[in-house]
Write an enzyme that holds these catalytic residues in place. Structure first.
Site, mmCIF file in Angstrom:
data_model
loop_
_atom_site.group_PDB
_atom_site.id
_atom_site.type_symbol
_atom_site.label_atom_id
_atom_site.label_comp_id
_atom_site.label_asym_id
_atom_site.label_seq_id
_atom_site.Cartn_x
_atom_site.Cartn_y
_atom_site.Cartn_z
ATOM 1 N N SER A 170 0.821 -1.213 0.000
ATOM 2 C CA SER A 170 0.000 0.000 0.000
ATOM 3 C C SER A 170 0.856 1.265 0.000
ATOM 4 O O SER A 170 0.426 2.312 -0.477
ATOM 5 C CB SER A 170 -0.952 0.003 1.193
ATOM 6 O OG SER A 170 -0.231 -0.050 2.406
ATOM 7 N N ASN B 22 1.644 -4.519 -14.591
ATOM 8 C CA ASN B 22 0.627 -5.517 -14.922
ATOM 9 C C ASN B 22 -0.393 -5.669 -13.798
ATOM 10 O O ASN B 22 -1.074 -6.678 -13.720
ATOM 11 C CB ASN B 22 1.264 -6.859 -15.267
ATOM 12 C CG ASN B 22 2.137 -7.408 -14.163
ATOM 13 O OD1 ASN B 22 2.510 -6.687 -13.241
ATOM 14 N ND2 ASN B 22 2.469 -8.680 -14.240
ATOM 15 N N ASP C 289 3.060 -18.828 -11.768
ATOM 16 C CA ASP C 289 2.516 -20.179 -11.645
ATOM 17 C C ASP C 289 3.606 -21.145 -11.210
ATOM 18 O O ASP C 289 4.785 -20.813 -11.197
ATOM 19 C CB ASP C 289 1.797 -20.633 -12.915
ATOM 20 C CG ASP C 289 2.697 -20.787 -14.117
ATOM 21 O OD1 ASP C 289 3.831 -21.285 -13.957
ATOM 22 O OD2 ASP C 289 2.263 -20.433 -15.216
ATOM 23 N N TYR D 150 7.055 -21.893 -13.058
ATOM 24 C CA TYR D 150 8.176 -20.948 -13.020
ATOM 25 C C TYR D 150 8.996 -21.286 -11.785
ATOM 26 O O TYR D 150 8.878 -20.659 -10.737
ATOM 27 C CB TYR D 150 7.644 -19.510 -12.971
ATOM 28 C CG TYR D 150 8.705 -18.455 -13.167
ATOM 29 C CD1 TYR D 150 9.308 -18.264 -14.404
ATOM 30 C CD2 TYR D 150 9.098 -17.639 -12.120
ATOM 31 C CE1 TYR D 150 10.276 -17.286 -14.595
ATOM 32 C CE2 TYR D 150 10.066 -16.655 -12.302
ATOM 33 C CZ TYR D 150 10.642 -16.486 -13.531
ATOM 34 O OH TYR D 150 11.602 -15.521 -13.720
#
Length: 144
Positions: free
Chosen positions: A64, A76, A82, A85
């Site tokens: 934050s 992004n 996942d 990787y």
């Protein structure tokens, strides 16, 4: 309890740990100093690689305070890592865009992650009409 295999790319890195009572997200830190000019993009190395269990993935999001402290946004929105990787050199990174000139120092907490179960296999059944009431459009629940 899940057991996750983790590789730290340096012995002097602060180890990841959950701060009980505050959140169930884990903070990640910059692995090296990064200097960015306003408008410049970079992949900030995070100094860790993990082998997530089958059926799980990690979501990486800014803390934050990241924009306030460093003037960067994650390009992004949420990064998804996942479980494939998982190679020895598959260091996690945070793609960012600098909104002002900034310096991120090695060890600065810049993002956080959480582990999620992957979405189950889903099929879709096509229909001509849905039976629920229309809510009146996007953003229709009001401001209060």
């Amino acid at each position: 309890m899940l057991d996750i295999t983790i590789k730290y790319f340096s012995d002097d890195m602060e180890r990841i740990e959950l701060i009980d009572g505050k959140s169930d997200w884990f903070d990640l830190r910059a692995f090296e100093d990064v200097t960015l000019a306003k408008g410049e993009a970079a992949l900030i190395p995070l100094g860790v690689a993990m082998k997530l269990p089958d059926g799980y993935e990690a979501h990486i999001a800014p803390r934050s305070s990241t924009f306030k402290n460093f003037g960067i946004i994650q390009t992004n929105s949420v990064g998804v890592v996942d479980n494939s990787y998982s190679g020895d050199q598959d260091m996690w990174r945070m793609p960012v865009l600098a909104m002002r000139d900034t310096i991120i120092h090695k060890g600065d907490r810049i993002c956080q992650f959480r582990i999620f179960e992957k979405q189950p296999v889903i099929t879709f059944t096509e229909v001509d009409h849905l039976t629920g009431p229309d809510r009146g459009g996007f953003g229709s629940t009001g401001t209060r």
